[in-house]
Design a protein around this motif. Structure first.
Motif, PDB file in Angstrom:
ATOM      1  N   HIS A 299     -23.023  -7.796  61.211  1.00  0.00           N
ATOM      2  CA  HIS A 299     -24.117  -7.331  62.079  1.00  0.00           C
ATOM      3  C   HIS A 299     -24.167  -8.168  63.349  1.00  0.00           C
ATOM      4  CE1 HIS A 299     -26.351 -10.799  60.499  1.00  0.00           C
ATOM      5  NE2 HIS A 299     -26.129 -10.345  59.292  1.00  0.00           N
ATOM      6  N   GLN A 300     -24.494  -7.513  64.463  1.00  0.00           N
ATOM      7  CA  GLN A 300     -24.668  -8.218  65.729  1.00  0.00           C
ATOM      8  C   GLN A 300     -25.940  -7.716  66.389  1.00  0.00           C
ATOM      9  OE1 GLN A 300     -20.664  -7.617  67.533  1.00  0.00           O
ATOM     10  NE2 GLN A 300     -20.178  -7.642  65.355  1.00  0.00           N
ATOM     11  N   THR A 301     -26.691  -8.657  66.945  1.00  0.00           N
ATOM     12  CA  THR A 301     -27.971  -8.303  67.549  1.00  0.00           C
ATOM     13  C   THR A 301     -28.031  -8.836  68.973  1.00  0.00           C
ATOM     14  OG1 THR A 301     -30.377  -8.559  67.352  1.00  0.00           O
ATOM     15  CG2 THR A 301     -29.063 -10.414  66.633  1.00  0.00           C
ATOM     16  N   PRO A 302     -28.719  -8.139  69.871  1.00  0.00           N
ATOM     17  CA  PRO A 302     -29.000  -8.772  71.171  1.00  0.00           C
ATOM     18  C   PRO A 302     -29.896  -9.993  70.929  1.00  0.00           C
ATOM     19  CG  PRO A 302     -29.695  -6.443  71.148  1.00  0.00           C
ATOM     20  CD  PRO A 302     -29.320  -6.808  69.746  1.00  0.00           C
ATOM     21  N   PRO A 303     -29.873 -11.000  71.821  1.00  0.00           N
ATOM     22  CA  PRO A 303     -30.508 -12.289  71.529  1.00  0.00           C
ATOM     23  C   PRO A 303     -32.001 -12.370  71.850  1.00  0.00           C
ATOM     24  CG  PRO A 303     -29.404 -12.404  73.628  1.00  0.00           C
ATOM     25  CD  PRO A 303     -29.147 -11.016  73.097  1.00  0.00           C
ATOM     26  N   PHE A 304     -32.655 -11.240  72.112  1.00  0.00           N
ATOM     27  CA  PHE A 304     -34.007 -11.308  72.684  1.00  0.00           C
ATOM     28  C   PHE A 304     -35.092 -11.680  71.676  1.00  0.00           C
ATOM     29  CE2 PHE A 304     -31.464  -8.261  75.174  1.00  0.00           C
ATOM     30  CZ  PHE A 304     -31.360  -9.017  76.328  1.00  0.00           C
ATOM     31  N   LEU A 305     -34.710 -11.865  70.415  1.00  0.00           N
ATOM     32  CA  LEU A 305     -35.676 -12.337  69.421  1.00  0.00           C
ATOM     33  C   LEU A 305     -35.208 -13.690  68.864  1.00  0.00           C
ATOM     34  CD1 LEU A 305     -38.333 -11.234  68.227  1.00  0.00           C
ATOM     35  CD2 LEU A 305     -37.001 -10.117  66.436  1.00  0.00           C
ATOM     36  N   ARG A 343     -30.609  -7.051  52.545  1.00  0.00           N
ATOM     37  CA  ARG A 343     -30.412  -7.602  53.884  1.00  0.00           C
ATOM     38  C   ARG A 343     -30.265  -6.539  54.976  1.00  0.00           C
ATOM     39  NH1 ARG A 343     -32.003 -10.583  56.027  1.00  0.00           N
ATOM     40  NH2 ARG A 343     -30.274 -11.152  57.398  1.00  0.00           N
ATOM     41  N   LYS A 344     -29.670  -5.396  54.637  1.00  0.00           N
ATOM     42  CA  LYS A 344     -29.371  -4.417  55.690  1.00  0.00           C
ATOM     43  C   LYS A 344     -30.634  -3.866  56.365  1.00  0.00           C
ATOM     44  CE  LYS A 344     -25.926  -0.815  56.446  1.00  0.00           C
ATOM     45  NZ  LYS A 344     -24.992   0.078  55.723  1.00  0.00           N
ATOM     46  N   PRO A 345     -31.659  -3.420  55.598  1.00  0.00           N
ATOM     47  CA  PRO A 345     -32.875  -2.928  56.277  1.00  0.00           C
ATOM     48  C   PRO A 345     -33.558  -4.039  57.077  1.00  0.00           C
ATOM     49  CG  PRO A 345     -33.003  -2.531  53.888  1.00  0.00           C
ATOM     50  CD  PRO A 345     -31.748  -3.312  54.137  1.00  0.00           C
ATOM     51  N   HIS A 346     -33.452  -5.274  56.581  1.00  0.00           N
ATOM     52  CA  HIS A 346     -34.062  -6.418  57.262  1.00  0.00           C
ATOM     53  C   HIS A 346     -33.399  -6.599  58.634  1.00  0.00           C
ATOM     54  CE1 HIS A 346     -35.391 -10.544  58.021  1.00  0.00           C
ATOM     55  NE2 HIS A 346     -36.279 -10.391  57.055  1.00  0.00           N
ATOM     56  N   VAL A 347     -32.070  -6.609  58.641  1.00  0.00           N
ATOM     57  CA  VAL A 347     -31.330  -6.761  59.903  1.00  0.00           C
ATOM     58  C   VAL A 347     -31.634  -5.586  60.835  1.00  0.00           C
ATOM     59  CG1 VAL A 347     -29.030  -6.775  60.940  1.00  0.00           C
ATOM     60  CG2 VAL A 347     -29.489  -8.168  58.928  1.00  0.00           C
ATOM     61  N   PRO A 394     -39.477  -9.043  59.289  1.00  0.00           N
ATOM     62  CA  PRO A 394     -40.064  -8.332  58.147  1.00  0.00           C
ATOM     63  C   PRO A 394     -39.917  -9.087  56.828  1.00  0.00           C
ATOM     64  CG  PRO A 394     -37.970  -7.332  58.779  1.00  0.00           C
ATOM     65  CD  PRO A 394     -38.246  -8.414  59.786  1.00  0.00           C
ATOM     66  N   ASP A 395     -40.614  -8.598  55.814  1.00  0.00           N
ATOM     67  CA  ASP A 395     -40.434  -9.066  54.438  1.00  0.00           C
ATOM     68  C   ASP A 395     -39.308  -8.250  53.806  1.00  0.00           C
ATOM     69  OD1 ASP A 395     -42.707 -10.713  54.731  1.00  0.00           O
ATOM     70  OD2 ASP A 395     -44.026  -9.044  54.215  1.00  0.00           O
ATOM     71  N   LEU A 396     -38.952  -8.611  52.577  1.00  0.00           N
ATOM     72  CA  LEU A 396     -38.041  -7.757  51.805  1.00  0.00           C
ATOM     73  C   LEU A 396     -38.823  -6.552  51.315  1.00  0.00           C
ATOM     74  CD1 LEU A 396     -35.945 -10.089  49.479  1.00  0.00           C
ATOM     75  CD2 LEU A 396     -35.303  -9.081  51.658  1.00  0.00           C
ATOM     76  N   VAL A 397     -38.209  -5.371  51.410  1.00  0.00           N
ATOM     77  CA  VAL A 397     -38.933  -4.164  51.001  1.00  0.00           C
ATOM     78  C   VAL A 397     -38.316  -3.513  49.774  1.00  0.00           C
ATOM     79  CG1 VAL A 397     -39.903  -3.624  53.263  1.00  0.00           C
ATOM     80  CG2 VAL A 397     -37.584  -2.865  52.731  1.00  0.00           C
ATOM     81  N   THR A 398     -37.108  -3.961  49.400  1.00  0.00           N
ATOM     82  CA  THR A 398     -36.433  -3.341  48.265  1.00  0.00           C
ATOM     83  C   THR A 398     -35.461  -4.359  47.687  1.00  0.00           C
ATOM     84  OG1 THR A 398     -35.065  -1.465  47.607  1.00  0.00           O
ATOM     85  CG2 THR A 398     -34.646  -2.355  49.782  1.00  0.00           C
ATOM     86  N   GLY A 399     -34.832  -4.018  46.555  1.00  0.00           N
ATOM     87  CA  GLY A 399     -33.879  -4.945  45.958  1.00  0.00           C
ATOM     88  C   GLY A 399     -34.463  -5.616  44.740  1.00  0.00           C
ATOM     89  N   LEU A 400     -34.109  -6.879  44.524  1.00  0.00           N
ATOM     90  CA  LEU A 400     -34.551  -7.599  43.325  1.00  0.00           C
ATOM     91  C   LEU A 400     -35.945  -8.190  43.548  1.00  0.00           C
ATOM     92  CD1 LEU A 400     -33.463  -8.478  40.456  1.00  0.00           C
ATOM     93  CD2 LEU A 400     -33.247 -10.726  41.493  1.00  0.00           C
ATOM     94  N   ILE A 401     -36.924  -7.299  43.659  1.00  0.00           N
ATOM     95  CA  ILE A 401     -38.323  -7.725  43.729  1.00  0.00           C
ATOM     96  C   ILE A 401     -39.118  -6.774  42.838  1.00  0.00           C
ATOM     97  CG2 ILE A 401     -38.266  -8.818  46.008  1.00  0.00           C
ATOM     98  CD1 ILE A 401     -39.271  -6.224  47.244  1.00  0.00           C
ATOM     99  N   ALA A 402     -40.241  -7.254  42.337  1.00  0.00           N
ATOM    100  CA  ALA A 402     -41.069  -6.409  41.465  1.00  0.00           C
ATOM    101  C   ALA A 402     -41.685  -5.297  42.308  1.00  0.00           C
ATOM    102  CB  ALA A 402     -42.152  -7.259  40.806  1.00  0.00           C
ATOM    103  N   ARG A 403     -41.630  -4.073  41.801  1.00  0.00           N
ATOM    104  CA  ARG A 403     -42.136  -2.950  42.597  1.00  0.00           C
ATOM    105  C   ARG A 403     -43.657  -2.921  42.592  1.00  0.00           C
ATOM    106  NH1 ARG A 403     -37.786   1.119  40.807  1.00  0.00           N
ATOM    107  NH2 ARG A 403     -36.098   0.328  42.099  1.00  0.00           N
ATOM    108  N   ASP A 404     -44.241  -2.662  43.764  1.00  0.00           N
ATOM    109  CA  ASP A 404     -45.692  -2.464  43.887  1.00  0.00           C
ATOM    110  C   ASP A 404     -46.494  -3.615  43.287  1.00  0.00           C
ATOM    111  OD1 ASP A 404     -45.010   0.064  44.910  1.00  0.00           O
ATOM    112  OD2 ASP A 404     -44.900   0.875  42.873  1.00  0.00           O
ATOM    113  N   VAL A 405     -45.978  -4.830  43.426  1.00  0.00           N
ATOM    114  CA  VAL A 405     -46.691  -6.000  42.913  1.00  0.00           C
ATOM    115  C   VAL A 405     -47.050  -6.873  44.108  1.00  0.00           C
ATOM    116  CG1 VAL A 405     -46.411  -8.141  41.591  1.00  0.00           C
ATOM    117  CG2 VAL A 405     -45.649  -5.975  40.614  1.00  0.00           C
ATOM    118  N   VAL A 406     -48.228  -7.454  44.071  1.00  0.00           N
ATOM    119  CA  VAL A 406     -48.708  -8.265  45.194  1.00  0.00           C
ATOM    120  C   VAL A 406     -47.708  -9.397  45.508  1.00  0.00           C
ATOM    121  CG1 VAL A 406     -50.122  -9.846  43.789  1.00  0.00           C
ATOM    122  CG2 VAL A 406     -50.754  -9.402  46.152  1.00  0.00           C
ATOM    123  N   LEU A 407     -47.514  -9.638  46.786  1.00  0.00           N
ATOM    124  CA  LEU A 407     -46.658 -10.696  47.336  1.00  0.00           C
ATOM    125  C   LEU A 407     -45.158 -10.484  47.140  1.00  0.00           C
ATOM    126  CD1 LEU A 407     -48.735 -13.941  46.597  1.00  0.00           C
ATOM    127  CD2 LEU A 407     -48.170 -12.992  48.825  1.00  0.00           C
TER     128      LEU A 407
END
Length: 533
Positions: A299-305, A343-347, A394-407
């Motif tokens: 992945h490559q991003t412009p540096p503005f962030l 990682r992909k949606p995060h990037v 962003p936070d992680l939205v999918t993957g190895l995390i408990a679904r619909d659980v706080v934090l």
């Protein structure tokens, strides 16, 4: 680390071979070496590139550098990034990024500047502490093949000496022109950003001369950026205009001419200037069986962030613990698929924000720029503009995390705590970097059922109690510490949580409010690791 001249074929087999020893490859090598894995690193060039490229890091990246033992070094090597002012056509402020106020959620200043060659040297020096790491410099990969159990990398050293290196896994950290990505035939999705910019790094003889703040010059006649680095490093990034030839733009007299458009240069020595094509690209696949890609290779991003290197370091810390668990038999190898899934949606989200800021800064149409200034000023005045840069990560939205659980998917906070030996330090310095159950009082630790406790022990999981008063201790497999700023207590209270399960990369798997929820989460985690899908 042996900077080995020996042919690594003498070694039976590596756990992981890493192609590329830039900062991302080096951080990844450290994380694996710290876990006791046997690794080889193959790097095309012999020397560290001695000029700065990346210049900003965030608190998440600093926390990873802390985890590999570079916390004290980074304390000395960084300068706070004191926010950015975006200046409109009339030179007045249209948008602001402010530094996040303390107490800092991850235990570090959220945005800093640094000097890349200094960090790379520190990473290499410290890698020398690991006898099970072989570093092969001036060795270029020429071919790779894989079967069900191994990957074999063929590399070439001058003059014509061929090497064959076998490992259970291979990870390509070999930059935008990645040999590994090309070998796998993996394409890049174009996220529609393509501009030529000149980057000019200078050293000032008068460090107090300019404000210790970044400026974005949102000027249609010539957009630019100013970033004050640590000590006497000062950087300008200057947009090339349509019709300007990138090859000619970098001529020394032109660099001076463009720089004079932004500042009086009488105190400046030009350290480096380079013309770059700022891209937004995303690898279509991040894994091909036993071969994975990370950093600029995928992945490559412009540096503005300021997130290019940070994104690569996130890749490294995400994949390292998963490979470790798979290699030691605590997780099914399907867990490695969660790397791209997380990682992909995060990037993609980070690139989208960077593009948005790039468009604000780089607008060349004077009419559109005037409209932009009116709109952004109104948002600033109304208080609707987000002024904290980290809120765009962003936070992680999918993957190895408990679904619909706080934090779940949030980064775990890192308070400063009093250790059992009486010193004050950052929490992670007392932990092993395994999974951890963390509670705000001792009682919830008793919630764990026999089955949960056995599973936790099998995972080498840690148990941590963080209180705001009392004594620190390390007894019966439970670490108890007292925090300094009430950061963790407030965070748990805010989210109505009593116990939280934290992954080795310090993202939260999920939080629980009672015994049933906690045992359910432990069960879910163990199940997910053994049959990740």
């Amino acid at each position: 680390m042996s900077v080995s001249a020996a042919n690594p074929e003498h070694h039976r087999m590596y756990d992981v071979v890493i192609v590329g020893l830039g900062p991302v490859g080096a951080v990844f090598a450290h994380l694996l070496a710290k876990a006791g894995l046997r690794i080889a690193v193959v790097e095309r060039v012999a020397e560290i590139y001695d000029k700065p490229r990346a210049i900003t890091l965030d608190h998440e990246a600093l926390r990873v550098l802390q985890a590999i033992g570079l916390g004290d070094f980074m304390e000395q090597a960084i300068a706070p990034h004191n926010g950015s002012h975006y200046l409109g056509v009339d030179g007045e402020i249209i948008k602001i990024f402010d530094p996040m106020p303390p107490p800092f959620p991850l235990g570090w200043i959220p945005n800093v500047t640094f000097v890349q060659p200094d960090l790379e040297q520190a990473l290499r020096d410290k890698l020398a502490d690991y006898p099970q790491v072989d570093v092969l410099l001036a060795a270029a990969g020429v071919a790779l093949k894989q079967d069900d159990d191994t990957v074999t990398l063929t590399a070439r050293r001058e003059p014509g000496e061929g090497l064959s290196i076998r490992a259970r896994y291979l990870v390509g950290c070999d930059g935008a022109n990645s040999f590994v990505r090309k070998q796998l035939g993996i394409g890049l999705e174009d996220l529609a950003f393509d501009e030529w910019w000149m980057v000019v790094d200078t050293l000032t003889s008068d460090p107090a001369r300019r404000p210790a703040k970044s400026f974005q010059y949102c000027w249609p006649q010539r957009p630019g950026t100013f970033v004050p680095g640590p000590r006497n490093l000062r950087r300008w990034e200057i947009k090339l205009l349509p019709g300007e030839d990138p090859d000619l733009a970098g001529a020394p007299d032109n660099v001076v001419k463009l720089l004079k458009g932004f500042t009086d240069i009488s105190d400046l020595t030009i350290w480096r200037s380079a013309v770059y094509r700022f891209h937004a690209l995303l690898g279509q696949r991040w894994r091909d069986r036993r071969v994975l890609l990370m950093g600029d290779a995928v992945h490559q991003t412009p540096p503005f962030l300021g997130q290019g290197l940070c994104a690569g370091i996130r890749d490294a810390v995400n994949l390292a613990w998963k490979l470790r668990l798979v290699l030691r038999g605590d997780a099914d190898e399907a867990l490695l698929d969660s790397y791209e899934i997380e990682r992909k949606p995060h990037v993609r989200a980070v690139v989208a924000s960077a593009k948005e800021f790039g468009k604000i800064i780089g607008e060349l149409d004077p009419v559109a720029a005037a409209e932009r200034d009116l709109r952004l000023r109104a948002e600033l005045k109304a208080g609707t503009a987000e002024t904290i840069r980290q809120k765009f990560i962003p936070d992680l939205v999918t993957g190895l995390i408990a679904r619909d659980v706080v934090l779940a998917g949030r980064l775990f906070v890192q308070p400063h705590v009093r250790a059992p030996d009486g010193r004050t330090c950052r929490l992670d310095d007392l932990l092993q970097g395994e999974f951890a159950i963390v509670t705000a009082a001792a009682e919830p630790m008793a919630w764990l059922s026999e089955a949960s406790r056995a599973a936790w022990q099998h995972l080498a999981g840690e148990r941590v109690v963080i209180t705001t008063s009392g004594d620190s201790a390390d007894a019966n497999g439970i670490l108890s510490v007292v925090e300094r700023d009430g950061l963790f207590a407030e965070w748990m209270r805010q989210h109505g949580a009593t116990a939280v399960i934290v992954r080795p990369d310090r993202y939260v798997f999920g939080a629980a409010g009672n015994a049933d929820e906690l045992n359910m989460l432990v069960g879910q985690l163990v199940q997910n690791l053994s049959a990740w899908h």
